[in-house]
Write an enzyme that holds these catalytic residues in place. Structure first.
Site, PDB file in Angstrom:
ATOM      1  N   LYS A   1       0.926  -1.042   0.083  1.00 40.57           N
ATOM      2  CA  LYS A   1       0.043   0.152   0.061  1.00 40.57           C
ATOM      3  C   LYS A   1       0.833   1.208   0.054  1.00 40.57           C
ATOM      4  CE  LYS A   1      -4.146   1.716   2.594  1.00 40.57           C
ATOM      5  NZ  LYS A   1      -5.167   1.425   3.501  1.00 40.57           N
TER       6      LYS A   1
ATOM      7  N   ARG B   1     -25.370  -1.111   8.824  1.00 39.06           N
ATOM      8  CA  ARG B   1     -25.378  -2.428   8.573  1.00 39.06           C
ATOM      9  C   ARG B   1     -25.665  -3.187   9.842  1.00 39.06           C
ATOM     10  NH1 ARG B   1     -19.875  -4.168   5.581  1.00 39.06           N
ATOM     11  NH2 ARG B   1     -20.573  -3.729   3.711  1.00 39.06           N
TER      12      ARG B   1
ATOM     13  N   GLU C   1     -19.194  -4.320  11.762  1.00 40.76           N
ATOM     14  CA  GLU C   1     -20.077  -3.414  12.502  1.00 40.76           C
ATOM     15  C   GLU C   1     -21.184  -4.390  13.316  1.00 40.76           C
ATOM     16  OE1 GLU C   1     -18.274  -1.471   9.074  1.00 40.76           O
ATOM     17  OE2 GLU C   1     -19.339  -3.255   9.336  1.00 40.76           O
TER      18      GLU C   1
END
Length: 635
Positions: free
Chosen positions: A280, A392, A364
């Protein structure tokens, strides 16, 4: 300059290039990403990490006939550059420009829109099954980061892939990061695959496999990345148990090996998973050294990576600093994040109370259920989850927290517009999806100090309670050293006159707009009251009834959709009281709001003082006429 990139107008142009040219193109793409995003902001780190991977995918496959589904899709900038949007790329995340995520309406190459994690595998499986039923030949490729494999939806999909389709390619982009460093057993498990000493035994076998599909040149290229070349086949990983043939890990920055591997995977008539290792932020030193910062950020210096300081604390930072105070005061306080320690600023809390800080990954629903379990044992969990991501978790909020009346605190960051991130990230629905649930309290602060007070109030409250606060900085209100509790359901009267004809009930960030509108009315000789409503649930019924019986018009203001929001709650309350006082509601319309600067979007959708006055004056004038007629009749 970007000589090769300037010739790329479609994926067909990518296929004309040699491998050495693709490597040059990769560097030109990185230069373009660094240059453009320094002006617009965006997800720099994730896109720098998938340049070669995206090039190889477009070299081997044929979109839009073949389908690429990107999990979250914040790493799809390179895909956009290669699919006819190069000349518009400088507009990304700007008003009217390219979206920062995949968007079906933007290009036929964007076959599936996204913005949240964990969606790619399920959507890709649906496409693959539809293809099978229709007798199609297209390939379906799902690209998901290792962070997505901490998400429950991903495992629900994995459980169904092998029994549902015979052809699906899953690419696991492993860079060990989501926004923050990945956590939990899955992250450890993937690291074990890469570092297990048995790779030494399998090295020769891996080399034979690479050579078989790509020749001796591919073998030499693969050997340049020793860790990635340790094995191309690992027979006992969990993915094999779930029915996906596992290949990897391979170097995600080796274009030649990636191309040969994808060519091989195209021939497989079974679901496969390719484990790719990427870095990354590759190609930009500041992004390599500050992974969290460069996951997604605003404009920066393209040479140094430095960003302009905000000058004052954000709401997220005020939240985290207040959490430190609360945890110092009360050992019951614990903080929970779902892979967003930096976004929620809980990375400021963690060093102070590491034993009371929990990052559960992109999960979540689990975060809410985990909090419920902690609450049953006497702890006070604060769940810091963006408003858009808490969507969610509606079922466990209802079934596990509110039904049992457990004292869990939902700290909803990004309540309201999320600006350049667009419709997948705007937090415009939480009042609607929470206020219909019994037992829950919903609070909205007007400034930083009131946020601290509301968190302290939540600490004292013995039941479910939520507080929403905006992205970015507040008005700069100093925060008291010691917060104080706010009586549940009590609004704050900010101004009033002797003969108020309008009452403004405003929530949170729109309180200043109410004050500006009141000042404008005052200039026209019309007195009005301004109420900081503070609570979307329960509403201050005494305050509302008093003004509903004494003013001509009530105005509600909220940084939220009107459908089912605070203004709707006021209308319901007035109906229950049997009062017919006119209500003018200011908020967002019943549609998804595009990306853009908040002030420009507010102007476009009528969330301004001018638009408010345009709605209010006709109603106020009508009430004046009615009052005059009533007075004349009595006379």
């Amino acid at each position: 300059m970007a000589q090769l990139l300037s010739t790329i107008n479609s994926p067909f142009d990518v296929k004309k290039l040699t491998v050495p040219q693709l490597e040059i193109l990769a560097e030109e793409i990185r230069e373009e990403l660094i240059s453009v995003l320094s002006k617009t902001g965006g997800h720099l780190g994730p896109n720098l990490g998938v340049v070669e991977l995206t090039l190889a995918m477009h070299y081997v496959f044929n979109t839009p006939e073949d389908h690429f589904i990107f999990d979250v899709s914040h790493q799809a900038y390179v895909h956009k550059l290669l699919t006819g949007r190069r000349e518009q790329f400088h507009t990304i995340r700007t008003p009217g420009g390219l979206n920062g995520f995949m968007l079906r309406t933007e290009s036929p190459h964007d076959c599936y829109g996204a913005g949240h994690a964990g969606t790619a595998l399920s959507a890709a499986l649906g496409m693959a099954v539809a293809r099978d039923r229709q007798g199609g030949k297209e390939h379906v490729v799902a690209l998901a980061g290792d962070a997505a494999f901490t998400c429950g939806i991903t495992y629900e999909a994995l459980n169904n892939i092998a029994q549902s389709t015979r052809r699906l390619i899953v690419v696991l982009n492993d860079n060990e990061w989501s926004i923050d460093k990945n956590v939990g057993a899955i992250a450890s498990y993937l690291n074990t695959i890469v570092t297990n000493p048995r790779f030494d035994y399998l090295h020769e076998r891996a080399g034979r496999f690479v050579e078989r599909i790509g020749g001796k040149m591919a073998l030499r290229m693969a050997q340049k990345a020793e860790e990635a070349a340790k094995s191309m086949f690992w027979p006992s990983v969990i993915f094999e148990e779930l029915g996906l043939k596992y290949y990897g890990p391979i170097d995600g920055h080796d274009v030649a090996t990636l191309i040969k591997t994808f060519e091989f995977l195209k021939t497989q008539h079974r679901p496969v998973l390719l484990h790719v290792l990427t870095q990354k932020g590759k190609g930009f030193e500041p992004a390599l050294h500050k992974q969290k910062k460069f996951h997604g950020l605003g404009p920066y210096d393209p040479e140094t990576g430095e960003t302009k300081p905000l000058g004052r604390r954000t709401y997220s930072e005020v939240f985290a600093d207040t959490m430190v105070k609360l945890a110092n005061m009360d050992k019951r306080a614990v903080a929970i994040t779902a892979a967003m320690p930096n976004g929620t600023a809980l990375d400021r809390f963690q060093p102070h109370h590491p034993d009371r800080y929990f990052d559960v990954g992109i999960a979540e629903e689990h975060a809410v259920l985990f909090a419920a379990g902690l609450a049953t044992k006497g702890f006070k969990p604060f769940c810091a989850i963006y408003s858009t991501f808490l969507q969610r978790s509606v079922d466990p909020i209802i079934h596990d927290v509110c039904l049992q009346n457990l004292p869990v605190v939902f700290c909803m960051d990004r309540g309201g517009l999320s600006g350049d991130d667009g419709p997948t990230h705007h937090g415009l629905f939480d009042i609607s999806y929470l206020r219909g649930i019994p037992n829950i309290v919903h609070m909205v602060p007007k400034d930083e100090d009131e946020l601290a007070d509301m968190l302290f109030t939540a600490m004292q409250h013995n039941g479910p309670i939520a507080v929403r606060y905006p992205r970015g900085v507040g008005p700069g209100t100093p925060v008291k050293d010691v917060p104080r509790a706010i009586p549940i359901g009590q609004a704050e009267l900010l101004q009033h006159g002797e003969h108020d004809r309008v009452a403004f009930f405003a929530l949170g960030a729109l309180v200043p707009m109410a004050q500006d509108a009141a000042a404008k009315l005052e200039g026209e000789g019309v007195s009005s009251a301004v109420i900081n409503a503070r609570f979307a649930k329960p509403i201050d019924m005494a305050m509302l009834e008093f003004y509903a019986r004494s003013v001509d018009v009530i105005v509600t203001l909220e940084d939220h959709v009107l459908m089912g929001g605070f203004g709707s709650a006021v209308l319901e309350a007035l109906s229950n009281l049997g009062l017919s006082t006119p209500v003018v509601r200011i908020g967002w319309p019943d549609q998804f709001i595009e990306h853009g600067k908040p002030e420009a979007l507010r102007a476009k959708y009528g969330i301004t003082v001018e638009a408010l006055m345009d709605k209010l004056i006709p109603v106020l004038g009508k009430k004046m006429a009615e009052r005059f007629r009533t007075g004349a009749a009595r006379g």
